[in-house]
Design a protein around this motif. Structure first.
Motif, short mmCIF file in Angstrom:
data_model
loop_
_atom_site.label_atom_id
_atom_site.label_comp_id
_atom_site.label_asym_id
_atom_site.label_seq_id
_atom_site.Cartn_x
_atom_site.Cartn_y
_atom_site.Cartn_z
N ALA A 159 -3.52 0.94 2.78
CA ALA A 159 -4.65 0.18 3.32
C ALA A 159 -4.17 -0.99 4.16
O ALA A 159 -4.75 -1.30 5.22
N MET A 160 -3.10 -1.64 3.73
CA MET A 160 -2.54 -2.75 4.49
C MET A 160 -2.00 -2.25 5.83
O MET A 160 -2.20 -2.88 6.87
N VAL A 161 -1.31 -1.12 5.81
CA VAL A 161 -0.77 -0.56 7.05
C VAL A 161 -1.90 -0.21 8.00
O VAL A 161 -1.85 -0.52 9.21
N ALA A 162 -2.94 0.42 7.48
CA ALA A 162 -4.08 0.82 8.31
C ALA A 162 -4.78 -0.39 8.93
O ALA A 162 -5.35 -0.31 10.02
N ALA A 163 -4.71 -1.53 8.23
CA ALA A 163 -5.35 -2.75 8.73
C ALA A 163 -4.42 -3.55 9.65
O ALA A 163 -4.74 -4.68 10.03
N GLY A 164 -3.27 -2.97 9.99
CA GLY A 164 -2.33 -3.66 10.87
C GLY A 164 -1.48 -4.69 10.16
O GLY A 164 -0.90 -5.57 10.80
N ARG A 165 -1.41 -4.60 8.84
CA ARG A 165 -0.66 -5.58 8.05
C ARG A 165 0.58 -4.96 7.41
O ARG A 165 1.04 -5.39 6.36
N GLY A 166 1.13 -3.95 8.08
CA GLY A 166 2.27 -3.24 7.51
C GLY A 166 3.50 -4.09 7.31
O GLY A 166 4.33 -3.79 6.43
N GLN A 167 3.66 -5.17 8.10
CA GLN A 167 4.84 -6.01 7.97
C GLN A 167 4.66 -7.14 6.98
O GLN A 167 5.58 -7.93 6.75
N GLU A 168 3.47 -7.23 6.40
CA GLU A 168 3.24 -8.24 5.36
C GLU A 168 3.86 -7.81 4.04
O GLU A 168 3.84 -6.63 3.69
N LYS A 169 4.39 -8.78 3.32
CA LYS A 169 4.96 -8.49 2.01
C LYS A 169 3.91 -8.67 0.93
O LYS A 169 3.03 -9.52 1.01
N ALA A 170 4.02 -7.85 -0.09
CA ALA A 170 3.14 -7.95 -1.25
C ALA A 170 3.90 -7.40 -2.45
O ALA A 170 5.01 -6.87 -2.31
N GLN A 171 3.31 -7.53 -3.61
CA GLN A 171 3.94 -7.01 -4.82
C GLN A 171 3.36 -5.64 -5.13
O GLN A 171 2.15 -5.45 -5.22
N PHE A 172 4.25 -4.66 -5.29
CA PHE A 172 3.88 -3.29 -5.59
C PHE A 172 4.62 -2.84 -6.85
O PHE A 172 5.51 -3.52 -7.35
N LEU A 173 4.24 -1.66 -7.31
CA LEU A 173 4.86 -1.13 -8.52
C LEU A 173 5.99 -0.17 -8.18
O LEU A 173 5.82 0.77 -7.40
N ASP A 174 7.14 -0.42 -8.78
CA ASP A 174 8.31 0.45 -8.65
C ASP A 174 8.51 1.19 -9.96
O ASP A 174 7.95 0.82 -10.99
N PHE A 175 9.32 2.25 -9.91
CA PHE A 175 9.54 3.07 -11.10
C PHE A 175 10.98 3.56 -11.09
O PHE A 175 11.48 4.01 -10.06
N ASN A 176 11.64 3.46 -12.24
CA ASN A 176 13.02 3.93 -12.32
C ASN A 176 13.36 4.30 -13.76
O ASN A 176 13.24 3.47 -14.67
N GLN A 177 13.74 5.54 -13.97
CA GLN A 177 14.20 6.01 -15.28
C GLN A 177 13.20 5.68 -16.40
O GLN A 177 13.57 5.12 -17.43
N GLY A 178 11.96 5.99 -16.15
CA GLY A 178 10.93 5.80 -17.16
C GLY A 178 10.39 4.40 -17.29
O GLY A 178 9.55 4.13 -18.16
N ARG A 179 10.82 3.49 -16.43
CA ARG A 179 10.41 2.09 -16.52
C ARG A 179 9.70 1.67 -15.24
O ARG A 179 10.18 1.94 -14.14
N THR A 180 8.54 1.04 -15.38
CA THR A 180 7.83 0.48 -14.23
C THR A 180 8.09 -1.02 -14.15
O THR A 180 8.23 -1.69 -15.17
N PHE A 181 8.13 -1.53 -12.93
CA PHE A 181 8.40 -2.95 -12.73
C PHE A 181 7.93 -3.33 -11.33
O PHE A 181 7.83 -2.47 -10.44
N PRO A 182 7.64 -4.60 -11.10
CA PRO A 182 7.15 -5.02 -9.78
C PRO A 182 8.28 -5.15 -8.77
O PRO A 182 9.41 -5.49 -9.12
N VAL A 183 7.95 -4.89 -7.53
CA VAL A 183 8.89 -5.09 -6.43
C VAL A 183 8.12 -5.71 -5.28
O VAL A 183 6.97 -5.35 -5.02
N THR A 184 8.74 -6.67 -4.61
CA THR A 184 8.11 -7.31 -3.46
C THR A 184 8.78 -6.80 -2.18
O THR A 184 9.99 -6.93 -2.01
#
Length: 246
Positions: A144-169
């Motif tokens: 949605a951010m990309v579609a709104a022209g905000r693709g270069q903006e940073k935000a916090q999203f969810l990452d996943f690795n080896q069964g563990r979820t954690f935030p990534v900016t």
């Protein structure tokens, strides 16, 4: 008897020469070892040492995802820079070996850029389609951010690795490129479009890799008695033997 002895001596001499030629094959090769998402370069050090002992040059670039993500294309640019430096340094051939997410990038580079002699995927990881149930809300947010022209903006999203979820900016564009189940990282995880020799190294204790369909798509698949993090260490001999045979 003299004839037999001569034949044996000739055979032994040929075998020695063949063995020497095999051992020489790895010389002149630069291997770019690409680390995974969380394991860092530590799991790759035994393999790096063994490759150097066999006469290969080894490069261990520090990938930008240790502090977030750049876009997939920008990340391929990081690998391209390492490949170009290797060639400028006189490498006769360049081989990509990646651990976990590094395997994904290695496959992606071989498919989208090319020009490498072989690819080795060690405990391949980062399958956007496998982890979509954990990341779908973040993917929708980033799209949605990309579609709104905000693709270069940073935000916090969810990452996943080896069964563990954690935030990534990171930027929305970077996140989409790595986590969209129809994006470039998803294609690379399947080995799509990769030419040349490919070796998939799967640890029997690495459940995600064992359940992955990608290692059956093309190339050679071997299993070693290891988990996700120690697959590169356990598979040292097999990887070197396979590389010599290429």
């Amino acid at each position: 008897m003299k004839i037999i002895a001569s034949v044996i001596a000739a055979f032994l001499g040929f075998s020695s020469l063949a063995g020497a030629a095999s051992a020489m094959e790895i010389k002149g090769t630069t291997v770019i070892l690409i680390h995974g998402k969380a394991g860092g370069q530590g799991p790759l050090q035994p393999l790096a040492a063994a490759l150097k002992a066999e006469g290969a040059s080894v490069v261990l670039p520090r990938m930008s995802w240790v502090s977030g993500y750049r876009t997939y294309e920008q990340t391929l640019g990081e690998v391209r820079a390492a490949v170009q430096r290797a060639r400028a340094g006189g490498a006769a051939r360049v081989v990509l070996m990646g651990h976990s997410l590094g395997a994904n990038i290695s496959m992606g580079y071989a498919a989208r850029v090319g020009g490498v002699a072989a690819v080795v995927a060690l405990a391949p990881g980062h399958r956007p389609d496998f982890i979509a149930s954990q990341t779908q809300d973040s993917v929708a947010q980033a799209k949605a951010m990309v579609a709104a022209g905000r693709g270069q903006e940073k935000a916090q999203f969810l990452d996943f690795n080896q069964g563990r979820t954690f935030p990534v900016t990171t930027t929305a564009a970077a996140y989409v490129s790595f986590f969209d189940p129809s994006g470039p990282a998803a294609s690379a995880a399947q080995g799509s479009g990769v030419g040349g020799p490919v070796l998939w190294v799967i640890g029997t204790g690495d459940r995600a890799a064992m359940n992955d369909r990608a290692p059956y798509s093309r190339g050679t698949r071997i299993e070693v008695s290891a988990g996700h993090q120690d697959t590169p260490r356990v598979a040292v001999r097999q990887v070197i033997d396979w590389l010599k045979a290429q």
